[in-house]
Design a protein around this motif. Structure first.
Motif, PDB file in Angstrom:
ATOM      1  N   PRO A  15      -1.763   3.528   4.625  1.00 22.18           N
ATOM      2  CA  PRO A  15      -1.752   2.356   5.488  1.00 22.18           C
ATOM      3  C   PRO A  15      -2.548   1.221   4.874  1.00 22.18           C
ATOM      4  O   PRO A  15      -3.468   1.444   4.084  1.00 22.18           O
ATOM      5  N   ALA A  16      -2.206   0.006   5.218  1.00 20.04           N
ATOM      6  CA  ALA A  16      -2.808  -1.163   4.570  1.00 20.04           C
ATOM      7  C   ALA A  16      -4.169  -1.529   5.140  1.00 20.04           C
ATOM      8  O   ALA A  16      -4.910  -2.257   4.515  1.00 20.04           O
ATOM      9  N   THR A  17      -4.523  -1.021   6.316  1.00 20.76           N
ATOM     10  CA  THR A  17      -5.739  -1.502   6.968  1.00 20.76           C
ATOM     11  C   THR A  17      -6.782  -0.415   7.182  1.00 20.76           C
ATOM     12  O   THR A  17      -7.831  -0.680   7.736  1.00 20.76           O
ATOM     13  N   ALA A  18      -6.513   0.819   6.749  1.00 18.25           N
ATOM     14  CA  ALA A  18      -7.448   1.904   6.982  1.00 18.25           C
ATOM     15  C   ALA A  18      -8.744   1.671   6.208  1.00 18.25           C
ATOM     16  O   ALA A  18      -8.736   1.154   5.104  1.00 18.25           O
ATOM     17  N   LYS A  19      -9.888   2.088   6.787  1.00 20.53           N
ATOM     18  CA  LYS A  19     -11.181   1.989   6.125  1.00 20.53           C
ATOM     19  C   LYS A  19     -11.747   3.386   5.929  1.00 20.53           C
ATOM     20  O   LYS A  19     -11.623   4.242   6.795  1.00 20.53           O
ATOM     21  N   GLY A  20     -12.346   3.611   4.786  1.00 21.45           N
ATOM     22  CA  GLY A  20     -12.936   4.897   4.503  1.00 21.45           C
ATOM     23  C   GLY A  20     -12.197   5.613   3.392  1.00 21.45           C
ATOM     24  O   GLY A  20     -11.266   5.089   2.775  1.00 21.45           O
ATOM     25  N   LEU A  21     -12.659   6.830   3.118  1.00 25.01           N
ATOM     26  CA  LEU A  21     -12.077   7.666   2.068  1.00 25.01           C
ATOM     27  C   LEU A  21     -11.301   8.794   2.728  1.00 25.01           C
ATOM     28  O   LEU A  21     -11.862   9.583   3.491  1.00 25.01           O
ATOM     29  N   GLU A  22     -10.009   8.870   2.446  1.00 27.33           N
ATOM     30  CA  GLU A  22      -9.153   9.900   3.019  1.00 27.33           C
ATOM     31  C   GLU A  22      -8.723  10.887   1.937  1.00 27.33           C
ATOM     32  O   GLU A  22      -8.260  10.499   0.874  1.00 27.33           O
ATOM     33  N   LEU A  23      -8.892  12.159   2.239  1.00 25.05           N
ATOM     34  CA  LEU A  23      -8.384  13.234   1.394  1.00 25.05           C
ATOM     35  C   LEU A  23      -7.279  13.913   2.184  1.00 25.05           C
ATOM     36  O   LEU A  23      -7.535  14.677   3.112  1.00 25.05           O
ATOM     37  N   SER A  44     -16.522   4.746   6.797  1.00 25.19           N
ATOM     38  CA  SER A  44     -17.488   3.855   6.159  1.00 25.19           C
ATOM     39  C   SER A  44     -18.897   4.176   6.643  1.00 25.19           C
ATOM     40  O   SER A  44     -19.137   4.255   7.854  1.00 25.19           O
ATOM     41  N   GLY A  45     -19.817   4.378   5.724  1.00 25.82           N
ATOM     42  CA  GLY A  45     -21.194   4.684   6.085  1.00 25.82           C
ATOM     43  C   GLY A  45     -21.444   6.128   6.455  1.00 25.82           C
ATOM     44  O   GLY A  45     -22.586   6.507   6.730  1.00 25.82           O
ATOM     45  N   GLU A  46     -20.414   6.958   6.457  1.00 28.89           N
ATOM     46  CA  GLU A  46     -20.561   8.372   6.802  1.00 28.89           C
ATOM     47  C   GLU A  46     -20.835   9.189   5.537  1.00 28.89           C
ATOM     48  O   GLU A  46     -20.272   8.918   4.478  1.00 28.89           O
ATOM     49  N   ILE A  47     -21.709  10.189   5.661  1.00 29.64           N
ATOM     50  CA  ILE A  47     -22.000  11.086   4.550  1.00 29.64           C
ATOM     51  C   ILE A  47     -21.512  12.477   4.913  1.00 29.64           C
ATOM     52  O   ILE A  47     -21.974  13.085   5.882  1.00 29.64           O
ATOM     53  N   VAL A  48     -20.560  12.979   4.160  1.00 26.77           N
ATOM     54  CA  VAL A  48     -20.000  14.315   4.379  1.00 26.77           C
ATOM     55  C   VAL A  48     -20.435  15.204   3.219  1.00 26.77           C
ATOM     56  O   VAL A  48     -20.397  14.801   2.058  1.00 26.77           O
ATOM     57  N   THR A  49     -20.858  16.411   3.537  1.00 25.44           N
ATOM     58  CA  THR A  49     -21.322  17.362   2.534  1.00 25.44           C
ATOM     59  C   THR A  49     -20.298  18.455   2.324  1.00 25.44           C
ATOM     60  O   THR A  49     -19.827  19.074   3.279  1.00 25.44           O
ATOM     61  N   LEU A  50     -19.958  18.683   1.061  1.00 26.09           N
ATOM     62  CA  LEU A  50     -19.080  19.785   0.685  1.00 26.09           C
ATOM     63  C   LEU A  50     -19.978  20.878   0.131  1.00 26.09           C
ATOM     64  O   LEU A  50     -20.587  20.720  -0.927  1.00 26.09           O
ATOM     65  N   LEU A 205     -26.518   1.752   4.419  1.00 30.06           N
ATOM     66  CA  LEU A 205     -26.752   0.310   4.472  1.00 30.06           C
ATOM     67  C   LEU A 205     -25.551  -0.457   3.958  1.00 30.06           C
ATOM     68  O   LEU A 205     -25.178  -1.508   4.499  1.00 30.06           O
ATOM     69  N   ARG A 206     -24.899   0.080   2.919  1.00 31.37           N
ATOM     70  CA  ARG A 206     -23.764  -0.590   2.300  1.00 31.37           C
ATOM     71  C   ARG A 206     -22.427  -0.164   2.882  1.00 31.37           C
ATOM     72  O   ARG A 206     -21.372  -0.627   2.430  1.00 31.37           O
ATOM     73  N   GLY A 207     -22.467   0.720   3.875  1.00 35.32           N
ATOM     74  CA  GLY A 207     -21.242   1.142   4.544  1.00 35.32           C
ATOM     75  C   GLY A 207     -20.293   1.911   3.646  1.00 35.32           C
ATOM     76  O   GLY A 207     -19.070   1.803   3.813  1.00 35.32           O
ATOM     77  N   LEU A 208     -20.833   2.709   2.731  1.00 39.10           N
ATOM     78  CA  LEU A 208     -19.990   3.431   1.792  1.00 39.10           C
ATOM     79  C   LEU A 208     -19.603   4.809   2.335  1.00 39.10           C
ATOM     80  O   LEU A 208     -20.487   5.583   2.728  1.00 39.10           O
ATOM     81  N   PRO A 209     -18.323   5.142   2.371  1.00 46.36           N
ATOM     82  CA  PRO A 209     -17.949   6.525   2.650  1.00 46.36           C
ATOM     83  C   PRO A 209     -18.471   7.380   1.508  1.00 46.36           C
ATOM     84  O   PRO A 209     -18.210   7.083   0.335  1.00 46.36           O
ATOM     85  N   THR A 210     -19.233   8.422   1.835  1.00 47.87           N
ATOM     86  CA  THR A 210     -19.942   9.184   0.814  1.00 47.87           C
ATOM     87  C   THR A 210     -19.617  10.669   0.912  1.00 47.87           C
ATOM     88  O   THR A 210     -19.715  11.254   1.992  1.00 47.87           O
ATOM     89  N   LEU A 211     -19.258  11.243  -0.220  1.00 54.32           N
ATOM     90  CA  LEU A 211     -18.987  12.678  -0.289  1.00 54.32           C
ATOM     91  C   LEU A 211     -19.979  13.306  -1.258  1.00 54.32           C
ATOM     92  O   LEU A 211     -20.036  12.944  -2.429  1.00 54.32           O
ATOM     93  N   MET A 212     -20.761  14.246  -0.744  1.00 53.78           N
ATOM     94  CA  MET A 212     -21.761  14.938  -1.561  1.00 53.78           C
ATOM     95  C   MET A 212     -21.363  16.388  -1.723  1.00 53.78           C
ATOM     96  O   MET A 212     -21.018  17.058  -0.746  1.00 53.78           O
ATOM     97  N   VAL A 213     -21.408  16.889  -2.955  1.00 54.84           N
ATOM     98  CA  VAL A 213     -21.207  18.314  -3.182  1.00 54.84           C
ATOM     99  C   VAL A 213     -22.542  18.924  -3.575  1.00 54.84           C
ATOM    100  O   VAL A 213     -23.321  18.342  -4.343  1.00 54.84           O
TER     101      VAL A 213
END
Length: 231
Positions: A15-23, A44-50, A205-213
């Motif tokens: 989609p053209a307007t979605a925000k964030g990182l989609e897997l 955006s701004g969420e931290i997900v841990t794998l 602070l920067r609103g970055l979708p974040t994935l941590m392993v």
């Protein structure tokens, strides 16, 4: 169906307007064995841990998102699914065109460059002029508590200072998402807490979708977000 065929056929679905990182139903297999099977959205701004042990495919997922996982041929990796960042499908794009930043457990600072030179290396080409580039670098160092360090040799920095410079170098590249590949594993306990807090604060602070392993439960607890398994 091959990975290339799958990715190319699904690019138009983003989609053209979605925000964030989609897997989107991303599956990574090595010699027929499933390493990663994941379907999630990181806002955006969420931290997900794998979370998972070494060899479970966590870093392979980050490499795939960055566009550097060797797929097909003798590499043995097979991938299906789609990666979408802020509404744009990343599959098929060169790594430098994905606007994804990654922080490793090693800081990987260039020893032949000053601290400021290391940061300048990451600045986008749109940032022009010596004054503007110097201002961006100095502002980044100030925000990391390293004001006045631009001319320092990286070899003179402490482990914590090097970790902060490495993060600011990633952030200066203006990524749309942040990937963390066991970035705290080589730090001692006290320093790990400080750097974790700094990294997570900057990501939010920067609103970055974040994935941590990570394989360390304390990292996931400190992130304060969702914790998921690779399969």
């Amino acid at each position: 169906m091959s990975s290339t065929q799958t990715n190319n056929s699904t690019l138009a679905l983003a989609p053209a307007t979605a925000k964030g990182l989609e897997l989107r139903r991303v599956s990574i297999r090595l010699n027929g064995r499933v390493l990663v099977d994941i379907d999630t959205i990181i806002k955006s701004g969420e931290i997900v841990t794998l979370m998972g042990p070494s060899g479970s495919g966590k870093s392979s997922l980050l490499t795939y998102i960055c566009g550097t996982l060797p797929v097909g041929g003798t590499a043995g990796f097979e991938v299906s699914g789609q990666v979408v960042l802020n509404g744009r499908g990343l599959d098929g794009l060169a790594p430098q065109d994905r606007h994804v930043g990654i922080l490793f457990q090693d800081d990987l600072l260039f020893p032949h460059l000053s601290v400021g030179g290391n940061l300048a290396f990451a600045l986008p080409s749109s940032v022009r002029g010596r004054l503007e580039r110097r201002t961006r670098i100095e502002d980044a160092l100030e925000s990391a508590g390293l004001g006045g360090f631009a001319d320092r040799d990286p070899a003179t920095l402490s482990g914590g200072q090097r970790a902060r410079v490495a993060l600011m170098r990633v952030l200066l590249s203006e990524p749309g998402a942040l990937l963390l590949d066991e970035p705290f594993s080589k730090l001692d306990t006290e320093l790990r807490d400080q750097i974790r807090t700094f990294v997570f604060e900057q990501a939010r602070l920067r609103g970055l979708p974040t994935l941590m392993v990570t394989h360390d439960p304390d990292d996931g607890a400190a992130a304060g977000g969702r914790i998921i398994n690779p399969v």
